[in-house]
Scaffold this active site. Structure first.
Site, PDB file in Angstrom:
ATOM      1  NE  ARG A  70      -7.613 -13.925   0.415  1.00 19.29           N
ATOM      2  CZ  ARG A  70      -6.580 -13.554   0.261  1.00 19.29           C
ATOM      3  NH1 ARG A  70      -6.166 -13.160  -0.896  1.00 19.29           N
ATOM      4  NH2 ARG A  70      -5.628 -13.440   1.364  1.00 19.29           N
ATOM      5  NE  ARG A 184       4.350 -10.086  -6.411  1.00 22.45           N
ATOM      6  CZ  ARG A 184       3.914 -10.646  -5.279  1.00 22.45           C
ATOM      7  NH1 ARG A 184       2.663 -11.283  -4.888  1.00 22.45           N
ATOM      8  NH2 ARG A 184       4.804 -10.556  -4.250  1.00 22.45           N
ATOM      9  CE  LYS A 185      -2.505  -8.407  -2.658  1.00 19.10           C
ATOM     10  NZ  LYS A 185      -2.257  -8.272  -1.367  1.00 19.10           N
ATOM     11  N   GLY A 440       1.755  -9.934  10.764  1.00 25.04           N
ATOM     12  CA  GLY A 440       2.508 -10.878  11.315  1.00 25.04           C
ATOM     13  C   GLY A 440       4.063 -10.863  10.541  1.00 25.04           C
ATOM     14  CB  CYS A 445      -2.137  -9.034   5.110  1.00 26.25           C
ATOM     15  SG  CYS A 445      -1.137  -9.897   4.127  1.00 26.25           S
ATOM     16  N   GLY A 446      -1.730  -6.606   7.592  1.00 28.17           N
ATOM     17  CA  GLY A 446      -2.616  -5.879   8.591  1.00 28.17           C
ATOM     18  C   GLY A 446      -2.471  -4.362   8.634  1.00 28.17           C
TER      19      GLY A 446
HETATM   20 FE1  SRM Z   1      -2.227 -10.506   2.338  1.00 31.38          FE
HETATM   21  C1  SRM Z   1      -0.152 -12.722   1.208  1.00 31.38           C
HETATM   22  C2  SRM Z   1      -3.996 -12.843   4.303  1.00 31.38           C
HETATM   23  C3  SRM Z   1      -4.661  -8.376   2.962  1.00 31.38           C
HETATM   24  C4  SRM Z   1      -0.264  -7.844   1.107  1.00 31.38           C
HETATM   25  N1  SRM Z   1      -1.964 -12.346   2.441  1.00 31.38           N
HETATM   26  C5  SRM Z   1      -1.033 -13.227   1.902  1.00 31.38           C
HETATM   27  C6  SRM Z   1      -1.425 -14.578   2.209  1.00 31.38           C
HETATM   28  C7  SRM Z   1      -2.359 -15.045   1.007  1.00 31.38           C
HETATM   29  C8  SRM Z   1       0.046 -15.393   2.395  1.00 31.38           C
HETATM   30  C9  SRM Z   1      -0.385 -16.844   2.370  1.00 31.38           C
HETATM   31  O1  SRM Z   1      -0.430 -17.498   1.460  1.00 31.38           O
HETATM   32  O2  SRM Z   1      -0.388 -17.520   3.346  1.00 31.38           O
HETATM   33  C10 SRM Z   1      -2.193 -14.402   3.598  1.00 31.38           C
HETATM   34  C11 SRM Z   1      -3.182 -15.622   3.851  1.00 31.38           C
HETATM   35  C12 SRM Z   1      -3.011 -16.167   5.488  1.00 31.38           C
HETATM   36  C13 SRM Z   1      -4.213 -16.707   5.859  1.00 31.38           C
HETATM   37  O3  SRM Z   1      -4.329 -18.027   6.050  1.00 31.38           O
HETATM   38  O4  SRM Z   1      -5.025 -16.024   6.157  1.00 31.38           O
HETATM   39  C14 SRM Z   1      -2.590 -13.015   3.363  1.00 31.38           C
HETATM   40  N2  SRM Z   1      -3.983 -10.535   3.278  1.00 31.38           N
HETATM   41  C15 SRM Z   1      -4.529 -11.355   4.157  1.00 31.38           C
HETATM   42  C16 SRM Z   1      -5.619 -11.236   4.946  1.00 31.38           C
HETATM   43  C17 SRM Z   1      -6.463 -12.133   5.307  1.00 31.38           C
HETATM   44  C18 SRM Z   1      -5.355 -10.649   6.200  1.00 31.38           C
HETATM   45  C19 SRM Z   1      -6.605 -10.154   7.179  1.00 31.38           C
HETATM   46  O5  SRM Z   1      -6.309 -11.032   8.202  1.00 31.38           O
HETATM   47  O6  SRM Z   1      -7.269  -9.321   6.875  1.00 31.38           O
HETATM   48  C20 SRM Z   1      -6.264  -9.990   3.910  1.00 31.38           C
HETATM   49  C21 SRM Z   1      -7.118 -10.675   2.719  1.00 31.38           C
HETATM   50  C22 SRM Z   1      -7.792  -9.581   1.957  1.00 31.38           C
HETATM   51  C23 SRM Z   1      -8.699 -10.111   1.075  1.00 31.38           C
HETATM   52  O7  SRM Z   1      -9.884 -10.158   1.493  1.00 31.38           O
HETATM   53  O8  SRM Z   1      -8.452 -10.414  -0.051  1.00 31.38           O
HETATM   54  C24 SRM Z   1      -5.053  -9.424   3.440  1.00 31.38           C
HETATM   55  N3  SRM Z   1      -2.584  -8.402   1.947  1.00 31.38           N
HETATM   56  C25 SRM Z   1      -3.565  -7.695   2.280  1.00 31.38           C
HETATM   57  C26 SRM Z   1      -3.215  -6.173   2.289  1.00 31.38           C
HETATM   58  C27 SRM Z   1      -4.283  -5.211   2.807  1.00 31.38           C
HETATM   59  C28 SRM Z   1      -5.139  -4.516   1.830  1.00 31.38           C
HETATM   60  O9  SRM Z   1      -5.231  -5.130   0.725  1.00 31.38           O
HETATM   61  O10 SRM Z   1      -5.531  -3.170   1.950  1.00 31.38           O
HETATM   62  C29 SRM Z   1      -1.958  -6.301   1.866  1.00 31.38           C
HETATM   63  C30 SRM Z   1      -1.228  -4.973   1.500  1.00 31.38           C
HETATM   64  C31 SRM Z   1      -1.723  -3.874   0.407  1.00 31.38           C
HETATM   65  C32 SRM Z   1      -1.334  -4.688  -0.736  1.00 31.38           C
HETATM   66  O11 SRM Z   1      -1.434  -5.655  -1.286  1.00 31.38           O
HETATM   67  O12 SRM Z   1      -0.718  -3.843  -1.706  1.00 31.38           O
HETATM   68  C33 SRM Z   1      -1.526  -7.441   1.769  1.00 31.38           C
HETATM   69  N4  SRM Z   1      -0.503 -10.239   1.295  1.00 31.38           N
HETATM   70  C34 SRM Z   1       0.104  -9.075   0.972  1.00 31.38           C
HETATM   71  C35 SRM Z   1       1.466  -9.566   0.475  1.00 31.38           C
HETATM   72  C36 SRM Z   1       2.546  -8.367  -0.267  1.00 31.38           C
HETATM   73  C37 SRM Z   1       2.158  -8.030  -1.647  1.00 31.38           C
HETATM   74  C38 SRM Z   1       3.155  -7.722  -2.313  1.00 31.38           C
HETATM   75  O13 SRM Z   1       3.349  -7.107  -3.548  1.00 31.38           O
HETATM   76  O14 SRM Z   1       4.418  -8.056  -2.088  1.00 31.38           O
HETATM   77  C39 SRM Z   1       1.405 -10.990   0.350  1.00 31.38           C
HETATM   78  C40 SRM Z   1       2.481 -12.069  -0.202  1.00 31.38           C
HETATM   79  C41 SRM Z   1       2.340 -12.096  -1.700  1.00 31.38           C
HETATM   80  O15 SRM Z   1       1.480 -11.534  -2.371  1.00 31.38           O
HETATM   81  O16 SRM Z   1       3.447 -12.562  -2.304  1.00 31.38           O
HETATM   82  C42 SRM Z   1       0.109 -11.401   0.870  1.00 31.38           C
HETATM   83 FE1  SF4 Z   2       2.306 -11.971   6.727  1.00 33.05          FE
HETATM   84 FE2  SF4 Z   2      -0.079 -11.344   5.675  1.00 33.05          FE
HETATM   85 FE3  SF4 Z   2       0.606 -13.782   6.840  1.00 33.05          FE
HETATM   86 FE4  SF4 Z   2      -0.018 -11.449   8.159  1.00 33.05          FE
HETATM   87  S1  SF4 Z   2      -1.578 -12.513   7.035  1.00 33.05           S
HETATM   88  S2  SF4 Z   2       1.761 -12.932   8.796  1.00 33.05           S
HETATM   89  S3  SF4 Z   2       1.020  -9.931   7.057  1.00 33.05           S
HETATM   90  S4  SF4 Z   2       1.683 -13.086   4.692  1.00 33.05           S
END
Ligand code: SRM
Ligand code: SF4
Length: 514
Positions: A70, A184-185, A440, A445-446
């Protein structure tokens, strides 16, 4: 400093806090050569599954040995040389290699082998790119208006501010131990346009253009976030700042410091910034930020300057610079392959000035195309794949990674989302675009809560078996007066979605059967 505050807190630390206390994730930076030599199978499990994320390397249990990288793309902007470097990196992985544009205006590379990391990091360094602090308890990619510096109606050009905030947080991409152990993030967005292109409301800190006593600056909102447990829109900090590096960077630093030193660290489900604001109340939080800054914050402007509906930037648009245009290309579900990346780099160079931009809708913009270059640009074959006039449902489709690569996923998202949108576009005539967001799992994240129609993966019982399904969200409003959508129906089997969505589009969005 972090350690002493933690011990003062006397909280019982969660598993991730213990991991961080044992060894800071950023320490991994010095061990990458060693890991490349010994191979991922021989690595310590915690380093492999967690600490590598501090440098943006994500072990994928779904595809062991093929990592995700990333990046950081401040304001979603890169140049053709940088895109070419990234294209060549994924090219060497053949069918395993690709790149996804993310919902934070960023790129994630796939198929990466650990043994190549030292070479890859050298190349990123040479091209002035970094992936540092892009995962786990760090500040994510900082978003800004994709039209920054191009839009005649822009209020504030955010490019430099976004870069400076990233430089402060990451020590110019070298890594910064001050901010590698947040509870946290953390998400930061700086909006400069009039249409809230960044979804300010879903960030832990967002700067939103606002006039105070006739001066243009930013109102600041804080605490917006999505998680499986809770989703909240950001609330006003009651602060206005001028659009200067000093004011914006220092406020980010102060808020991050307060969050780092006082954020809740026992229950990981309750560690995002809003939980601290809840516990303290906004006044105490604001005072703590002021104490960190060493001066009083100016109260917010009465209203912000967001007065437009959100634009998707797909198509051809004139820039504020006479004779120049930007073209927004629709990238289906944000997925790019090496040849696409190399082609986009070439086109940006041949027809523009080499610049390429990404949007939070997972699309690409190529700016600075002269009037004379427009016609040949629009005749490029790649525009058949990356259209400037996609059908209404495909046009506004956003999807998270889903089951193909993400082990949290409860359903396959990207391919299913695209197939369904294509089918619906075939059978329905729509008077307008309808923004459908797929995610998903409940991590969101979506961003289904910002969509007209949000679909969140879940498991459903159908005919006695467990199948992939979704919960349906509706009512997300973006742009001016943005507010979050909510869940209106639970547990629809994915196999039943076509008729359900078709009815919904007919009843609520004026669609007609063809
Ligand atoms: Fe996300 C965790 C993908 C935007 C909320 N997110 C993850 C992980 C890292 C989980 C993992 O380790 O597998 C996902 C990686 C999957 C992969 O292989 O791609 C993942 N998040 C994504 C992305 C790639 C979705 C996408 O297809 O666009 C986005 C990457 C953004 C970036 O460039 O950094 C992405 N994630 C978001 C957003 C949207 C936003 O930021 O506008 C959110 C909701 C907003 C927020 O964070 O408040 C989001 N992601 C989460 C969460 C829930 C956070 C929480 O406080 O509980 C997790 C789980 C965690 O962090 O424990 C998570
Ligand atoms: Fe769940 Fe984020 Fe993975 Fe999508 S990319 S399946 S919302 S953790």
């Amino acid at each position: 400093m972090v350690q002493s505050t933690q011990s003062k807190n006397k909280e019982k630390l969660n598993k991730f806090e213990k991991i961080k206390a044992e060894k800071d994730g950023l320490d991994i930076k010095d061990e990458l050569e060693h890991f490349a030599r010994i191979g991922w199978e021989a690595m310590d499990k915690t380093d492999l599954e967690h600490r590598l994320k501090w440098v943006g390397i994500f072990y994928r249990p779904v595809t062991p040995g093929k990592f995700m990288l990333r990046m950081r793309m401040p304001n979603g902007i890169l140049n053709s040389d940088q895109m070419r470097v990234l294209g060549h990196i994924v090219q060497r992985y053949g069918d395993d290699g690709n790149a996804d544009i993310t919902t934070r205006q960023n790129l994630q590379l796939r198929g990466i082998r650990l043994e190549d990391i030292p070479d890859i990091f050298n190349r990123l360094d040479a091209a002035n790119m970094t992936s540092v602090q892009s995962g786990m308890d760090n500040v994510r990619n900082i978003t800004g208006s994709p039209m920054a510096g191009l839009d005649a109606d822009e209020l504030i050009d955010t490019r430099e501010l976004v870069q400076k905030v990233q430089d402060m947080i990451t020590n110019h991409g070298e890594g910064n131990y001050d901010f590698t152990n947040l509870p946290r993030k953390f998400n930061i967005a700086i909006e400069g346009g009039r249409d809230n292109s960044v979804h300010a409301e879903i960030n832990d800190i967002a700067f939103v253009p606002a006039y105070k006593d006739g001066n243009l600056g930013f109102n600041v909102v804080v605490g917006g976030f999505f998680s499986a447990k809770r989703c909240e829109a950001a609330i006003p900090l009651n602060a206005w700042v001028p659009p200067t590096e000093d004011a914006v960077v220092e406020l980010c630093r102060a808020i991050l410091t307060v969050f780092r030193d006082h954020g809740l660290r026992s229950n990981r489900q309750k560690s995002r910034l809003m939980w601290l604001i809840d516990e303290w109340g906004l006044n105490k939080f604001r005072e703590a930020v002021e104490a960190e800054l060493g001066y009083k914050l100016t109260p917010e402007a009465e209203k912000d300057a967001i007065d437009w509906e959100k634009r998707d930037h797909i198509g051809v648009f004139p820039q504020k610079q006479a004779g120049l245009n930007y073209v927004g290309l629709h990238i289906p579900i944000g997925r790019l392959y090496a040849e696409d990346m190399l082609d986009l780099a070439r086109m940006a160079e041949v027809y523009g000035n080499g610049e390429i931009r990404l949007t939070v809708e997972q699309n690409v913009i190529i700016p600075n195309i002269s009037d004379d270059n427009l016609e040949p640009f629009l005749e490029e074959p790649i525009l058949e794949k990356f259209s400037i006039s996609p059908k209404p449902l495909q046009r506004a489709l956003v999807s998270c990674t889903g089951a193909q690569f993400c082990n949290f996923a409860l359903v396959e998202t990207k391919n299913r989302a695209l197939a369904l949108a294509k089918e619906l576009d075939e059978i329905l005539e729509l008077p307008q675009t309808v923004r459908i967001h797929w995610t998903g799992c409940p991590n969101s994240c979506g961003q289904p809560q910002v969509a007209d129609i949000g679909l969140m993966g879940t498991k459903v019982r159908k005919d006695g078996t467990t199948v992939e399904g979704v919960d349906l969200y509706m009512g997300g409003k973006v742009g001016k007066d943005a507010h979050l959508g909510t869940c209106v129906q639970k547990g629809i089997a994915c196999d039943d979605l076509l008729p359900v969505l078709s009815d919904l589009l007919i009843k609520n969005f004026g669609a007609k059967r063809k």
